[in-house]
Structure formats: C-alpha cells, structure tokens
Design a protein around this motif. Structure first.
Motif, PDB file in Angstrom:
ATOM      1  N   SER A 163       0.817  -1.211   0.000  1.00 44.61           N
ATOM      2  CA  SER A 163       0.000   0.000   0.000  1.00 44.61           C
ATOM      3  C   SER A 163       0.854   1.266   0.000  1.00 44.61           C
ATOM      4  CB  SER A 163      -0.927   0.019   1.219  1.00 44.61           C
ATOM      5  OG  SER A 163      -0.165  -0.022   2.417  1.00 44.61           O
ATOM      6  N   ILE A 164       2.166   1.135   0.220  1.00 46.91           N
ATOM      7  CA  ILE A 164       3.025   2.309   0.248  1.00 46.91           C
ATOM      8  C   ILE A 164       4.111   2.188  -0.814  1.00 46.91           C
ATOM      9  CG2 ILE A 164       2.634   2.729   2.704  1.00 46.91           C
ATOM     10  CD1 ILE A 164       5.317   1.503   3.290  1.00 46.91           C
ATOM     11  N   GLU A 165       4.644   3.324  -1.220  1.00 49.96           N
ATOM     12  CA  GLU A 165       5.667   3.332  -2.257  1.00 49.96           C
ATOM     13  C   GLU A 165       6.952   2.712  -1.726  1.00 49.96           C
ATOM     14  OE1 GLU A 165       7.968   6.610  -5.085  1.00 49.96           O
ATOM     15  OE2 GLU A 165       6.182   7.162  -3.943  1.00 49.96           O
ATOM     16  N   PRO A 166       7.599   1.832  -2.511  1.00 46.67           N
ATOM     17  CA  PRO A 166       8.852   1.219  -2.051  1.00 46.67           C
ATOM     18  C   PRO A 166       9.904   2.271  -1.722  1.00 46.67           C
ATOM     19  CG  PRO A 166       8.034   0.134  -4.040  1.00 46.67           C
ATOM     20  CD  PRO A 166       7.191   1.358  -3.844  1.00 46.67           C
ATOM     21  N   VAL A 167      10.730   1.971  -0.722  1.00 47.68           N
ATOM     22  CA  VAL A 167      11.815   2.862  -0.326  1.00 47.68           C
ATOM     23  C   VAL A 167      13.068   2.411  -1.067  1.00 47.68           C
ATOM     24  CG1 VAL A 167      13.183   3.772   1.581  1.00 47.68           C
ATOM     25  CG2 VAL A 167      10.752   3.239   1.921  1.00 47.68           C
ATOM     26  N   ALA A 168      13.401   3.110  -2.152  1.00 44.91           N
ATOM     27  CA  ALA A 168      14.547   2.735  -2.977  1.00 44.91           C
ATOM     28  C   ALA A 168      15.847   3.174  -2.316  1.00 44.91           C
ATOM     29  CB  ALA A 168      14.416   3.354  -4.363  1.00 44.91           C
ATOM     30  N   LEU A 169      16.877   2.350  -2.454  1.00 48.86           N
ATOM     31  CA  LEU A 169      18.188   2.627  -1.883  1.00 48.86           C
ATOM     32  C   LEU A 169      19.171   2.860  -3.026  1.00 48.86           C
ATOM     33  CD1 LEU A 169      18.105  -0.233   0.760  1.00 48.86           C
ATOM     34  CD2 LEU A 169      17.585   2.183   1.148  1.00 48.86           C
ATOM     35  N   GLY A 170      19.786   4.025  -3.049  1.00 47.28           N
ATOM     36  CA  GLY A 170      20.691   4.382  -4.128  1.00 47.28           C
ATOM     37  C   GLY A 170      22.003   3.613  -4.070  1.00 47.28           C
ATOM     38  N   GLU A 171      22.796   3.704  -5.132  1.00 43.36           N
ATOM     39  CA  GLU A 171      24.056   2.968  -5.215  1.00 43.36           C
ATOM     40  C   GLU A 171      25.036   3.414  -4.134  1.00 43.36           C
ATOM     41  OE1 GLU A 171      26.659   0.295  -5.778  1.00 43.36           O
ATOM     42  OE2 GLU A 171      24.716   0.251  -6.803  1.00 43.36           O
TER      43      GLU A 171
END
Length: 256
Positions: A187-195
């Motif tokens: 239900s929530i936007e994924p928390v993307a982790l940068g390089e």
C-alpha cells in the motif's frame, strides 16, 4: 472526506484548528495508521474520527489523532487508554514508524548508510515528560539502548540485534529484538536505496538507524535543509541512534 469531530474534541481546538481539521489541512498527510486497530487509513477514502489523546492523567493535551470511524467515535482518550492501545499494537507486531528516509552520513570521517525514522503524530508510544508523540519515540529508543546523536560527530552505540533488511535495492524491513518494527507494504511506495547507500552498506556492514523527534523536510525537496534539520535535531537532544546490522547486501570481497 471530512472527519467526524465531536463537540468535546472541538472544545480542545481553536476556531482556526477546527477549520483546518475539517478541510483536512491540519494533518500533513491524508493517510494515517489507525490508533486503535493499527491498520492504514485514508481521510480521502475512509470515514475517520478525530480523537484527543491526553498526555497525562491531569488532562493535558498530548496530541490530536485519527482512528477509523468503525473503530470508535470522536472523543477524548486518557493516557491509560493510549498505553493499552500501544501494548496491543506491540502484541500484534504492528509497524510503528510512519516514514523512513535513506541517506548517507559521514561519521568519524567514514561514510555510513543511514535510515532516518520520522514518526508522525500517530506514533502510539508515550513517555513521561515528552512534549510530542515524536519526542516520546526518541525517549523509547533511549530506553531501548540507543544513544543521543549529534552531527557531525562519532558513530553511535552498536545494537546489532536490530537489523535493516534489504531486498532488490529496496528497504524491506527493520526488525528489533522479538518483532518487526517497520515493514514495506504494497500500500506504500517502495523505499529505494541508491548505489551510494548500497556501496556504503557493503563496505561498513552496518547501518546508522536514527530516530528524530523533529519534523524534517523531505529529502528530495532540499538536501541542505534536510541535513541542517538533522544537525538541529541532534543539538536539541531530539536525535537518537544506533549502529545496526544489515542483511541483504553482499559484502565486498577483499582481493590480494
């Protein structure tokens, strides 16, 4: 959708606050975590009751919260009731933090991956003397062994039974001893982790987990203001942190 506001709740608010509440502008986000059942709610979609949460037994206003109308009416709740909800929530293993922000921080001249936890007014843990529910989160983290953090400064204390779990370059869960503390849901936007974050996690094998009692601007809005807000929170004693373990990133192989 306008929330239900009883006369007794309205008495705790100014005319301006009542107007903002009915228009939906009093809360930063229309979505919330119901204080009673712990499930997500949306003021734009769900019938919602506004409730007053008392910070102590003498009747001091602690915060204005939200619950599903199906979970209860708009009314005033005592600290004892709030604590019972918190215990019930912990028994369910419900997710307490409302917002997590990944970033990188330099501590002792070393770049660490970090996850900033920003609790909202729906945070369901209260501590004696805390000015806001967010501050009570910092107090709870101190009781859990986290240390106060100032930036720039040294790395915080280690609490390796806490774990940040990563899957496919996204934050999956944050676990604490005995239960899940935060988890990604569809239900929530994924928390993307940068390089940069992933590279630092591979190098350090640790993540700096920080909990703040101060509101922070969104990372994407203005990075300089975001970092300045972190520094300010630390100088006010409103930033608790620990070095925790990380799972789901491959360690860097040493070559000869």
């Amino acid at each position: 959708m306008e929330p239900f506001v009883s006369d007794e709740v309205a008495k705790w608010l100014s005319d301006h606050e009542r107007a903002l509440l009915r228009s939906g502008e009093l809360f930063e986000h229309p979505t919330y975590q119901c204080l009673r059942c712990g499930q997500p709610g949306d003021m734009g979609r769900d019938q919602t009751s506004a409730v007053v949460l008392l910070a102590n037994n003498e009747g001091t206003l602690g915060a204005l919260g939200r619950i599903h109308a199906s979970c209860g009416p708009s009314m005033i709740h005592s600290r004892r009731e709030v604590e019972e909800w918190a215990r019930a929530g912990k028994a369910r293993g419900s997710d307490l933090p409302d917002e997590v922000i990944p970033t990188c921080l330099e501590l002792d001249g070393v770049l660490y991956p970090a996850v900033i936890v920003v609790p909202s007014a729906n945070f369901r843990v209260w501590s004696e003397g805390a000015a806001t529910p967010a501050d009570s989160c910092v107090a709870e983290m101190r009781e859990s062994g986290f240390s106060l953090v100032e930036l720039p400064g040294p790395a915080p204390v280690e609490r390796l039974r806490w774990t940040v779990r990563v899957k496919q370059s996204q934050l999956l869960t944050i676990t604490r001893p005995g239960r899940t503390w935060w988890s990604w849901q569809e239900s929530i936007e994924p928390v993307a982790l940068g390089e940069e974050w992933l590279s630092a996690a591979r190098d350090r094998r640790r993540v700096v987990l920080l909990v703040t009692g101060a509101r922070l601007v969104s990372y994407g809005d203005d990075e300089a203001r975001f970092r300045a807000a972190l520094v300010s929170a630390g100088s006010q004693g409103r930033l608790a942190g620990a070095l925790v373990s990380v799972n789901g990133v491959k360690a860097v192989r040493m070559t000869r």
